[in-house]
Enzyme design. Structure first.
Site, short mmCIF file in Angstrom:
data_model
loop_
_atom_site.label_atom_id
_atom_site.label_comp_id
_atom_site.label_asym_id
_atom_site.label_seq_id
_atom_site.Cartn_x
_atom_site.Cartn_y
_atom_site.Cartn_z
CG ASP A 94 -6.66 2.24 -5.52
OD1 ASP A 94 -6.45 1.12 -6.02
OD2 ASP A 94 -6.93 3.25 -6.20
CG ASP A 96 -5.98 5.71 -1.60
OD1 ASP A 96 -7.08 5.14 -1.40
OD2 ASP A 96 -5.65 6.17 -2.71
CD GLU A 98 -11.60 9.43 -1.15
OE1 GLU A 98 -12.69 8.92 -1.46
OE2 GLU A 98 -11.52 10.43 -0.40
CE1 TYR A 310 -3.11 3.34 -5.80
CE2 TYR A 310 -2.28 4.48 -3.85
CZ TYR A 310 -3.31 4.22 -4.74
OH TYR A 310 -4.53 4.83 -4.57
CG HIS A 355 1.28 3.61 -0.85
ND1 HIS A 355 0.64 2.40 -0.98
CD2 HIS A 355 0.31 4.52 -0.60
CE1 HIS A 355 -0.66 2.58 -0.82
NE2 HIS A 355 -0.87 3.86 -0.58
#
Length: 718
Positions: A94, A96, A98, A310, A355
């Site tokens: 993803d 981001d 994390e 997302y 995003h």
């Protein structure tokens, strides 16, 4: 020995390995990429801090000690093996913090064993165009974003692994405290105190039914003797009715006002969670789970399609391609509602804007078109996302409000009627239920007309105090105060519920007694650590780490040095309350005959035999006597087997099958003697009602405020 040409041909025949986080996403992406690509899932983090120890070297720049997550070694080994056989590795976790950390750990793990090209690819939507575009333009891992994740992970570990042992020693074994969750718990506990301390005040309203020919309509008293009426009790209302009962009624004023209603921007994560909670009744966790499914891909006929972009974002930005597509769709379906130019929405300063907003990937996939392929909940969530996005690029709506004032003696009554005469963006919002759409059909009237009063309707009310937090309102508050980020709102609530520091009651978040005890200690001993502004500032510093403006070890040092000193001081000086919460009771153990003790457990208070450890008998604390005639059982809290939803049933089950979904309280009905239960509705707010269906007793907030002592709410385990 093979020739160089043969070796080159063999190299070209290798596939590229794409690593994503989830199997569902892998399935969708592999179909889009086709031959030459193998897509595998990491199943989230494979490498992280160990659970058994701190694993942070605080004396050497807070360096973390990472290990392979227990149970994930096989997945990591398989991915390393797949990488060895591949021409290149594309890390597609993803987009981001994390996800960047997952990619960083995978790259390092693979590089430590095999020399294979490894690149990072990112995308905001799972569509063929977006996936192929990302593959054609791979990039390097964003080290600053990794550092921001590392700093947050280490910071939370430092707080949790220092506060939790303190709670074990001073309160009870097995307790834990988190940095951000503790701030949310503080907000919930403070709101609960406001709810409990609020004293309702009685007030009345007065409506009147007026007649004009065959038409009848109701207006409300808004003025008496040229002032706003203060109707404190029934006597004051009856006095007005007596004075104006025979007065001539005349229309004295008619005002018509128009209002422009602007469409709202597409959803951010927090706004989606709030809307789904308010309109669909979803928890934040459920909203994100369903959004994840829509994002990763749904089988639409023979095609697997990622239906939304997302779902973790704090931006309302929309790509130029998406704007062009939605404007084209509107021009074909609702040409009169297409504005001359695309509508731009301002992005808040604190938004990271990594995003786009949450939107459908294909506007042509209308809710009606995809309905047969979705579950009921998927359809409902997709519908509000689709409608919100499309409506955001349509023209304003216009409403017209007619307000009529009626004079009856010295009293002035008013009735208003609103009608939307230009629907604008409302044309695509089929699910919308708003006050702008409600209209009271009134007859044609003019100033000076005489009316007849049919009847008066006085009604008693009580002022409503502050409402407890719900999923929607706590997320809104966290966002407004700068606590947490789009990816953390739902987990914050889930952790508090899982730890049983908070429970849900009528969709409201209520702190348990255990939660209150933990909060009181943390607020008193660590006021700055769980301070709202301090926590918001930490979030800003993490953002600065991601923007490469500050070094993460320095940030952690500034926080940790005074924090650790405070922990050591509290550990030494705070008196332990461990065991002091246990109380003797009049209940007897049915197994050994010893007295039962009231103890505080993981899920609230329960009864345990005083003969422990020789006798390990436990049971729930009875809340009330069973109301069934001839039954000597007691009502205790239980949970359903499937979803774990709480209900209350008789201890003599299955001989007695009495159950109720309303929580009993430690009080009996003054009318019939059966027990009272907690209830809630919009009209009365929180109130208590008799469990007896043949008894009409309703215990209002006003009556509760007049009681000599508060009624105890007991937290019990199954």
């Amino acid at each position: 020995m093979p020739s160089k040409g043969t070796a080159k041909k063999k190299e070209d025949s290798k596939s590229a390995l794409v690593i994503v986080e989830s199997p569902a996403k892998a399935k969708t992406i592999e179909k889009y990429l086709g031959d030459g690509y193998v897509v595998k899932a990491s199943m989230g983090h494979l490498i992280d801090l160990p659970k058994s120890r701190l694993a942070i070297d605080v004396d050497h720049n807070f360096q973390p000690e990472y290990i392979t997550v227990r149970g994930r070694a096989k997945i990591l080994k398989e991915l390393q093996s797949d990488a060895k056989k591949s021409r290149e590795v594309l890390l597609a976790s993803d987009n981001d913090r994390e996800g960047e950390a997952i990619a960083w750990h995978l790259r390092n793990s693979i590089k430590s064993k095999y020399d294979v090209p490894i690149r990072r690819i990112v995308f905001n939507e799972i569509t063929p165009q977006a996936i192929r575009e990302s593959v054609q333009h791979p990039q390097e891992i964003d080290e600053s974003k990794v550092n921001a994740q590392k700093a947050r992970r280490i910071l939370d570990r430092l707080v949790g692994y220092n506060l939790s042992p303190l709670l074990w020693k001073k309160v009870k074994n097995g307790l834990s405290a988190g940095r951000v969750q503790s701030v949310a718990l503080r907000l919930i506990c403070e709101r609960e105190k406001e709810v409990e301390n609020f004293i309702p005040e009685e007030y009345w309203s007065l409506d009147a039914d007026f007649i004009k020919g065959r038409h009848e309509f109701t207006a409300q008293l808004v003025q008496y003797r040229n002032e706003k009426p203060e109707l404190k009790d029934e006597e004051s209302v009856r006095k007005i009715i007596d004075e104006i009962g025979n007065s001539e009624c005349e229309i004295t004023d008619i005002k018509v006002t128009e209002k422009t209603i602007h469409p709202k921007p597409p959803f951010t994560t927090s706004k989606l969670q709030q809307m789904a909670a308010n309109r669909l009744g979803f928890t934040s966790k459920k909203t994100m789970q369903i959004a994840q499914q829509l994002y990763e891909g749904i089988a639409i006929g023979s095609n697997r399609v990622g239906l939304i972009t997302y779902m973790r974002t704090d931006s309302v930005r929309i790509s130029a391609v998406a704007l062009e597509e939605v404007r084209k769709w509107i021009s074909e379906k609702y040409p009169a509602e297409l504005p001359p130019a695309a509508i731009e929405y301002s992005i808040e300063k604190k938004a990271q804007d990594a995003h786009e907003a949450i939107r459908p990937t294909y506007v042509t996939y209308t809710p009606d078109y995809v309905k047969e392929f979705l579950t009921r909940d998927q359809y409902r969530l997709y519908t509000i996302i689709w409608e919100r996005f499309v409506s955001s690029q349509m023209i304003n709506a216009r409403s017209r409000t007619s307000s009529i004032e009626i004079r009856a003696g010295e009293a002035l009554f008013r009735i208003s009627s609103t009608k939307i005469f230009e629907k604008g963006f409302y044309k695509v919002i089929k699910t919308l239920i708003s006050k702008e759409e409600k209209e009271n059909l009134l007859p044609e009237m003019k100033i000076g007309e005489k009316l007849e009063v049919k009847s008066f309707h006085p009604e008693q009310h009580f002022t409503q105090g502050p409402a407890r937090y719900t999923d929607a309102s706590i997320v809104k508050t966290l966002e407004e105060k700068g606590i947490g980020r789009p990816s953390t709102y739902a987990p914050i609530i889930s952790v508090l519920l899982d730890r049983y520091y908070v429970t849900r009651s009528n969709k409201q978040l209520v702190p348990t007694q255990l939660g209150r005890i933990i909060n009181d200690i943390l607020v008193e001993q660590f006021p700055s650590v769980i301070d709202v502004n301090f926590t918001a500032n930490i979030e800003n510093e993490l953002d600065q780490v991601e923007e490469d403006k500050i070094e993460w070890p320095e940030m952690l040092k500034t926080f940790f040095t005074p924090f650790k000193q405070q922990v050591d001081q509290v550990m030494e000086n705070l008196d332990s309350i461990k065991g002091t919460l246990d109380e003797p009771t009049d209940y007897t153990c049915e197994k050994c005959g010893r007295p039962m003790m009231k103890k505080l457990g993981r899920f609230g208070f329960f009864l345990a035999c005083s003969g422990f450890p020789e006798c390990k008998n436990t049971r729930s604390i009875p809340l009330a006597k069973c109301p069934r005639p001839g039954c000597d059982g007691e009502i205790v809290a239980r949970k359903t087997k499937g979803r774990g939803k709480e209900f209350y049933g008789c201890t003599n089950y299955p001989e007695c099958d009495f159950i109720t979904h309303f929580k009993p309280i430690n009080a009996n009905c003054p009318k019939c003697g059966q027990f009272l239960v907690e209830k809630y509705d919009k009209k009365n707010g929180a109130f208590k009602s008799c469990i007896n269906p043949e008894c009409d007793y309703l215990h209002t907030q006003q009556e509760a405020a007049e009681e000599p002592e508060a009624l105890e709410n007991k937290d019990v385990e199954e």
